[in-house]
Write a protein that holds these residues in place. Structure first.
Motif, PDB file in Angstrom:
ATOM      1  N   ASP A 158       0.836  -1.219   0.000  1.00  0.00           N
ATOM      2  CA  ASP A 158       0.000   0.000   0.000  1.00  0.00           C
ATOM      3  C   ASP A 158       0.863   1.259   0.000  1.00  0.00           C
ATOM      4  N   PRO A 183       6.408  10.665 -15.718  1.00  0.00           N
ATOM      5  CA  PRO A 183       6.648   9.895 -14.479  1.00  0.00           C
ATOM      6  C   PRO A 183       7.663   8.756 -14.663  1.00  0.00           C
ATOM      7  N   ALA A 233       2.539   1.785  -3.305  1.00  0.00           N
ATOM      8  CA  ALA A 233       1.596   2.308  -4.303  1.00  0.00           C
ATOM      9  C   ALA A 233       1.398   3.807  -4.094  1.00  0.00           C
ATOM     10  N   GLY A 234       1.306   4.208  -2.828  1.00  0.00           N
ATOM     11  CA  GLY A 234       1.146   5.626  -2.522  1.00  0.00           C
ATOM     12  C   GLY A 234       2.350   6.444  -2.975  1.00  0.00           C
ATOM     13  N   GLY A 246       4.478  10.107  -9.497  1.00  0.00           N
ATOM     14  CA  GLY A 246       3.823  10.430 -10.765  1.00  0.00           C
ATOM     15  C   GLY A 246       3.254  11.835 -10.747  1.00  0.00           C
ATOM     16  N   ALA A 247       2.599  12.179  -9.636  1.00  0.00           N
ATOM     17  CA  ALA A 247       1.974  13.509  -9.541  1.00  0.00           C
ATOM     18  C   ALA A 247       3.045  14.599  -9.549  1.00  0.00           C
ATOM     19  N   ARG A 254       4.472   5.647  -5.370  1.00  0.00           N
ATOM     20  CA  ARG A 254       4.503   5.693  -6.842  1.00  0.00           C
ATOM     21  C   ARG A 254       3.524   6.736  -7.360  1.00  0.00           C
ATOM     22  N   GLU A 255       2.370   6.817  -6.701  1.00  0.00           N
ATOM     23  CA  GLU A 255       1.386   7.819  -7.117  1.00  0.00           C
ATOM     24  C   GLU A 255       1.929   9.235  -6.913  1.00  0.00           C
ATOM     25  N   ARG A 256       2.561   9.447  -5.770  1.00  0.00           N
ATOM     26  CA  ARG A 256       3.107  10.793  -5.486  1.00  0.00           C
ATOM     27  C   ARG A 256       4.254  11.136  -6.427  1.00  0.00           C
ATOM     28  N   GLU A 262       9.421  14.790  -3.506  1.00  0.00           N
ATOM     29  CA  GLU A 262       8.621  15.539  -4.481  1.00  0.00           C
ATOM     30  C   GLU A 262       9.330  16.817  -4.914  1.00  0.00           C
ATOM     31  N   ARG A 267       4.425  14.935 -13.118  1.00  0.00           N
ATOM     32  CA  ARG A 267       3.489  15.617 -14.017  1.00  0.00           C
ATOM     33  C   ARG A 267       3.385  17.100 -13.703  1.00  0.00           C
TER      34      ARG A 267
END
Ligand SMILES: *Cc1c(COP(=O)(O)O)cnc(C)c1O
Length: 232
Positions: free
Chosen positions: A5, A25, A8-9, A15-16, A11-13, A208, A19
């Protein structure tokens, strides 16, 4: 939350952040920093698709590598490597992010040639001039590029930095920007682009910001595996 979990979080951050900086990403590699964490958590992350792992102590890393030969992991060494250990330890790693001297670079190349490996090397740049830290001062890095051109098995692929522990993510931004500016300057002065492909910067607290400043590799430990019970 499970390792899967949290991964996944992250990887999402990633990507964001990419972008939001107008970047793809997939131009950011995630190195899961597993130092001090047990093999079962490495296996959990691997089962969730993670393939690049980083360790900062040679002994601990070699032991974990020996215990995970059934997995296709790309191991990164993030911590200091003594020159006299380069021959034995060097070939165990796909990437060594802590190259900070001419002698170490040459020893790693010789070791790789003998072992038949082709490691990716990053030059660790000490931006803050902190006496307690490793890394080459920026003024010495051009000599390392020159030596890298003569390497036969290893290849220098970029730069790594570990700035002073920031109070807030924004505090790290000037260091990240400095590393990127150095990269741009060396590119402009004729250092071959493949030697400056990677910028390894950013950890759990500030990856980030690092991505906004151009990181192509982020090194994330506690945000994936939980807090470290032992100091590294
Ligand atoms: C421990 C370590 C990291 C990861 O730090 P976290 O705060 O756990 O994400 C990254 N880079 C290096 C060189 C490290 O030693």
């Amino acid at each position: 939350m499970s390792v899967a979990d949290r991964l996944a979080g992250i990887r999402e951050r990633i990507g964001a952040a990419a972008r939001s900086a107008g970047r793809d990403p997939s131009s950011v590699r995630l190195v899961a920093v597993s130092k001090t964490f047990p093999i079962n958590l490495i296996r959990e992350a691997y089962a969730a698709g993670q393939r690049e792992f980083g360790e900062n102590r040679v002994q601990e890393a070699l032991q974990k590598i020996a215990e995970t030969t059934d997995l296709e992991i790309r191991w990164h060494l993030l911590g200091h490597l003594q020159t006299n250990k380069a021959r034995k330890a060097g070939p165990a790693f796909a990437t060594i992010q802590s190259v900070d001297s001419l002698e170490l670079l040459q020893k790693l190349d010789q070791a790789a040639e003998q072992a038949g490996t082709k490691p990716e090397l990053l030059i660790q740049v000490d931006l803050a001039g902190e006496a307690s830290k490793f890394g080459a001062p920026p003024s010495e890095v051009p000599r390392l590029f020159e030596a890298a051109a003569a390497c036969r098995a290893a290849s220098v692929a970029g730069l790594m930095t570990l700035p002073p522990v920031p109070d807030t993510p924004e505090d790290a931004r000037p260091w990240f920007r400095t590393l990127r500016d150095l990269r741009d300057g060396w590119l402009a002065s004729g250092v071959p682009a493949p030697m400056l492909r990677e910028l390894s910067m950013g950890m759990s607290g500030d990856f980030e910001v690092a991505i906004q400043e151009g990181a192509t590799m982020v090194r994330v430990g506690t945000a994936i595996f939980g807090s470290r019970l032992v100091e590294d």
